[in-house]
Design a protein around this motif. Structure first.
Motif, short mmCIF file in Angstrom:
data_model
loop_
_atom_site.label_atom_id
_atom_site.label_comp_id
_atom_site.label_asym_id
_atom_site.label_seq_id
_atom_site.Cartn_x
_atom_site.Cartn_y
_atom_site.Cartn_z
N GLU A 243 -38.83 21.59 -0.79
CA GLU A 243 -37.28 21.40 -0.38
C GLU A 243 -36.67 20.41 -0.56
O GLU A 243 -37.41 19.35 -0.08
CB GLU A 243 -37.20 22.09 0.99
N SER A 244 -35.59 20.05 -1.15
CA SER A 244 -35.01 18.80 -1.30
C SER A 244 -33.24 19.13 -1.15
O SER A 244 -32.95 19.81 -2.00
CB SER A 244 -35.22 18.10 -2.35
N THR A 245 -32.67 18.66 0.12
CA THR A 245 -31.47 18.99 -0.01
C THR A 245 -30.60 17.90 0.97
O THR A 245 -31.29 16.95 1.54
CB THR A 245 -31.09 20.21 0.96
N THR A 246 -29.40 17.77 0.99
CA THR A 246 -28.43 17.00 1.69
C THR A 246 -27.97 17.81 3.18
O THR A 246 -27.52 18.96 2.90
CB THR A 246 -27.36 16.30 1.04
N VAL A 247 -28.15 16.93 4.21
CA VAL A 247 -27.56 17.67 5.40
C VAL A 247 -26.69 16.88 5.98
O VAL A 247 -26.62 15.59 6.06
CB VAL A 247 -28.96 17.72 6.31
N ASN A 248 -25.60 17.41 6.54
CA ASN A 248 -24.53 16.77 7.44
C ASN A 248 -24.40 17.57 8.60
O ASN A 248 -24.11 18.64 8.65
CB ASN A 248 -23.20 16.95 6.67
N ALA A 249 -24.61 16.81 9.76
CA ALA A 249 -24.83 17.57 11.16
C ALA A 249 -24.37 16.30 12.17
O ALA A 249 -25.16 15.10 11.82
CB ALA A 249 -26.31 17.91 11.28
N GLY A 250 -23.79 16.58 13.03
CA GLY A 250 -23.48 15.68 14.30
C GLY A 250 -22.73 14.44 13.64
O GLY A 250 -22.94 13.33 14.32
N GLY A 251 -21.99 14.54 12.70
CA GLY A 251 -21.63 13.25 11.94
C GLY A 251 -22.13 12.17 11.33
O GLY A 251 -21.96 11.23 10.85
N LEU A 252 -23.41 12.72 10.86
CA LEU A 252 -24.56 11.97 10.01
C LEU A 252 -24.87 12.84 8.99
O LEU A 252 -24.86 14.09 8.91
CB LEU A 252 -25.68 11.81 11.03
N SER A 253 -25.02 12.12 7.89
CA SER A 253 -25.48 12.60 6.53
C SER A 253 -27.00 12.05 6.22
O SER A 253 -27.18 10.68 6.30
CB SER A 253 -24.67 12.50 5.36
N TYR A 254 -27.85 13.00 5.77
CA TYR A 254 -29.19 12.33 5.51
C TYR A 254 -29.67 13.34 4.43
O TYR A 254 -29.29 14.61 4.06
CB TYR A 254 -29.96 12.15 6.73
N GLU A 255 -30.77 12.93 3.79
CA GLU A 255 -31.33 13.68 2.70
C GLU A 255 -32.54 14.24 3.64
O GLU A 255 -33.29 13.46 4.20
CB GLU A 255 -31.70 12.73 1.50
N LYS A 256 -32.98 15.17 3.07
CA LYS A 256 -34.08 16.08 3.61
C LYS A 256 -35.08 16.46 2.72
O LYS A 256 -34.72 17.23 1.77
CB LYS A 256 -33.48 17.24 4.74
N THR A 257 -36.09 16.48 2.83
CA THR A 257 -37.33 16.78 2.00
C THR A 257 -38.20 17.56 2.60
O THR A 257 -38.95 16.84 3.58
CB THR A 257 -37.94 15.68 1.05
N VAL A 258 -38.63 18.58 2.49
CA VAL A 258 -39.94 19.18 2.97
C VAL A 258 -41.05 19.47 1.73
O VAL A 258 -40.59 19.66 0.66
CB VAL A 258 -39.70 20.73 3.50
N SER A 259 -42.27 18.79 2.21
CA SER A 259 -43.44 18.98 1.12
C SER A 259 -44.46 19.53 1.70
O SER A 259 -44.80 19.87 3.15
CB SER A 259 -43.52 17.43 0.66
N ARG A 260 -45.48 19.63 0.91
CA ARG A 260 -46.70 20.22 1.18
C ARG A 260 -47.83 19.57 0.34
O ARG A 260 -47.41 19.00 -0.93
CB ARG A 260 -46.97 21.61 0.84
N ASP A 261 -49.15 19.15 0.93
CA ASP A 261 -50.19 18.83 0.02
C ASP A 261 -51.34 19.59 -0.10
O ASP A 261 -51.19 20.60 0.61
CB ASP A 261 -50.64 17.36 0.55
N ARG A 262 -52.13 19.27 -0.90
CA ARG A 262 -53.42 20.22 -1.05
C ARG A 262 -54.40 19.95 -0.14
O ARG A 262 -55.55 20.68 -0.41
CB ARG A 262 -53.95 20.07 -2.55
N ASN A 263 -54.25 19.38 0.81
CA ASN A 263 -55.19 19.28 1.99
C ASN A 263 -54.83 19.72 3.33
O ASN A 263 -55.33 19.73 4.28
CB ASN A 263 -55.21 17.71 2.29
N GLY A 264 -53.69 20.73 3.01
CA GLY A 264 -53.51 21.65 4.16
C GLY A 264 -52.24 21.14 5.10
O GLY A 264 -52.39 21.40 6.28
N TRP A 265 -51.61 20.10 4.68
CA TRP A 265 -50.63 19.39 5.38
C TRP A 265 -49.09 19.77 4.94
O TRP A 265 -48.90 19.96 3.87
CB TRP A 265 -50.65 17.96 5.42
#
Length: 630
Positions: A243-265
């Motif tokens: 997942e990779s997206t832009t989030v606007n919340a509480g008057g703040l803007s930030y980039e959000k990335t969700v990732s996974r690796d092949r070691n179970g994280w």
């Protein structure tokens, strides 16, 4: 870092056996009255208001201040979660979020763990009161405690302890210098914090959950894609985004990335731009389900790229004061104060610190009998005069500087590699016990006094644990001792031998190969065997290349000399070529000779600033040891 908590269930009689004897008649009697669900506390008849006690799993929970203020117990708080109470000769250690308490080292299992409620630390009452040798009577919701004030109400408090009452009840953490704050990850422990506090890691005991925070200075605003690219710089080799997206919340803007690796994280990254910085906060969980990241949603959402200086619920963990932080190298027994933009070079074996403003390193070696810092400085000054041509070094000076451990001798000078850009270096010599300590500090001269000011601030703050070094370091020869030692290298394949100084270091050191190469101060040395040219062809071939090759022309190549000499009983053709347009101008000297149908090429390169009679004499002395064995 791994920690294991040993939970042992011990009976009430064992617990009371750990409690101290009741204080004598001189101790102040104590009667405490409070009630579950009531905000009123009475201590020897004096009333005050507290957060209401409550029951959790049958355990009465009261504000920590009831213990510290009523009993006069000392308090120490570590990592914002480990609470140590001291009462006379009794020590009670509790951990927020843990159902294990230790009384004088013995572990007791609790039914309810200490926790933070509405910014107040709530602790189990009975186990602490019993450990303090007091009695506790319950009548419905009413609680009466009888005991004695601590023999010294200041035990465990004062300027010499860390985490006094001011840390109790903290629910948030932040850094006043870097300007950030967030809810404290109470189920994790702060495992690591970089020297200047720009990077932090919290981990679980099992190391299956973590929080990572990194702050990086930027010189201009990033585009959205550049911020996302910045996040991916923190990915490991098997990690990929889901997942990779832009989030606007509480008057703040930030980039959000969700990732996974092949070691179970699974990882969730939030990246903010503010105050000419990129703030990266990430949560990681080792799990088969991405949903387990939700446990850290409120913590991630609480992050703000600002520090609320008036918020007493925030624990300030900054390591920066007045623009400086203290870097500690426990392995070398060294502490030094550095500007916040200086960083430790983790790839260096000895303590080394760098920034755009300069460089400093620190070394330890053995002190020879009768040697002194003054004699050491004198040797270094003579070495400097031999290793630099006179017009590449200037403003040589001797002085002293006061360190925490005593006065040190200083040799300072300005030098250049091209006579255009100049640097200033300080060599600091200090001796104590059986060891020598050397610090080197240099910076690029820019026409201001900034470099000298940094030198006085940084080097003047050096603090060496002499006792630690004497205990843990034994005999350590420095490079000066190695300069007088040699080793003979032999090539059976190509039938030659040569004797090299032991201070030289090999980058290609297989003498059965057709090429070897060694580094030395201010240059390099090599031997190659083979090639299409005979030795006598080299002078003309090199001269033609200097006149026609575009790369050599760009480097400002000129033939400085072309002569013959004798090496190993064979005639050697010697050609010296200057390269004046390099960032660091150099002189390359080629010596070509033939033997048994093979051509041997000995080459040494010296920085032009170091092209002195002394340096050339050392290398020519090495070359004169070259001989054929067949």
């Amino acid at each position: 870092m791994k920690k294991k908590l040993l939970a042992l269930l011990i009976t009430a009689c064992m617990l009371f056996a750990l409690a101290p004897a009741v204080a004598g008649a001189a101790a102040e009697p104590l009667e405490i009255k409070l009630a579950i669900g009531s905000p009123t506390l009475s201590v020897n008849g004096a009333t005050s208001t507290i957060q209401k006690p409550f029951k959790s799993n049958g355990t009465t929970m009261v504000p920590l201040s009831v213990i510290t203020k009523a009993f006069g117990a000392g308090l120490k708080l570590e990592k914002n979660k480990i609470i140590t109470l001291s009462y006379n000769k009794t020590t009670v250690v509790l951990t927020i979020g843990s159902k294990t308490v230790k009384v004088n080292g013995g572990a007791v299992a609790l039914a309810a763990e200490p926790k933070i409620v509405n910014s107040v630390t709530m602790v189990p009452l009975r186990v602490i009161v019993s450990a303090f040798g007091a009695t506790l009577n319950l009548s419905g919701n009413n609680i009466t405690i009888k005991g004695f004030k601590a023999e010294s109400a200041s035990t465990g408090t004062g300027n010499n302890t860390s985490g006094i009452d001011s840390d109790a009840g903290k629910t948030k953490v932040g850094d006043s210098y870097y300007g950030w704050s967030m809810n404290y990850p109470s189920d994790l422990a702060l495992a690591d914090q970089s020297d200047n506090g720009s990077q932090l890691i919290w981990t679980s005991v099992a190391e299956d959950r973590s929080i990572y925070l990194a702050i990086e200075e930027i010189d201009q605003a990033y585009t959205r894609q550049e911020v996302r690219d910045h996040i991916q710089e923190y990915f490991n080799e098997t990690e990929f985004a889901v997942e990779s997206t832009t989030v606007n919340a509480g008057g703040l803007s930030y980039e959000k990335t969700v990732s996974r690796d092949r070691n179970g994280w699974y990882f969730e990254y939030h990246a903010f731009q503010a105050q000419n910085r990129i703030y990266l906060i990430a949560a990681g969980v080792k799990s088969d389900s991405r949903d387990d990241l939700n446990a850290y949603k409120s913590m991630l959402d609480s992050f703000k790229p600002s520090f609320p200086s008036g918020d007493k619920s925030v624990k300030d963990i900054t390591r920066v004061k007045d623009g400086f932080y203290t870097a500690v190298d426990k392995d070398y027994g060294l502490a030094v104060k550095l500007p916040v933009n200086w960083f430790r070079d983790d790839k260096s074996a000895n303590p080394t610190f760098v920034s755009e403003d300069g460089f400093m390193d620190f070394q330890i070696s053995s002190l020879a009998p009768g040697d002194t810092a003054e004699a050491w400085l004198d040797r270094s000054r003579k070495e400097l005069e031999n290793e630099f041509q006179s017009d590449y070094v200037r403003s040589t000076n001797e002085s002293t500087i006061q360190l925490a451990d005593g006065p040190a001798q200083v040799l300072s000078y300005e030098y250049s590699w091209d006579k255009k850009t100049w640097y200033k270096e300080y060599e600091i010599f200090f001796v104590s016990g059986t060891h020598k300590y050397e610090a080197n500090f240099f910076y690029k001269i820019d026409g201001t006094t900034k470099g000298d000011t940094l030198y006085n601030q940084i080097v003047g703050s050096l603090d060496i644990d002499i006792a630690f070094v004497e205990k843990n370091f034994s005999e350590l020869d420095d490079t000066d001792a190695l300069n007088d030692l040699t080793v003979t290298k032999t090539s059976k394949t190509y039938g030659y031998s040569i004797t090299l100084p032991q201070s030289w270091y090999g980058s290609k050191k297989d003498f059965e190969a057709d090429e070897v190469e060694y580094g030395m101060p201010y240059g390099s040395f090599g031997i190659s065997v083979g090639g299409e040219l005979a030795a006598s062809d080299y002078p003309q071939a090199i001269t033609e290349a200097v006149g026609t090759d575009p790369d050599l022309k760009k480097a400002g190549a000129t033939v400085l000399s072309s002569t013959t000499t004798t090496i190993g009983g064979a005639t050697a053709y010697k050609i010296a070529v200057g390269l004046d347009n390099l960032d660091i101008p150099q002189v390359i000297t080629y010596l070509a000779l033939d033997h048994n149908g093979k051509t041997y090429l000995l080459t040494y390169t010296l920085d032009k600033a170091a092209y002195t009679d002394a340096n050339r004499g050392k290398i020519e002395g090495v070359i004169n040891t070259f001989k054929f064995n067949n």
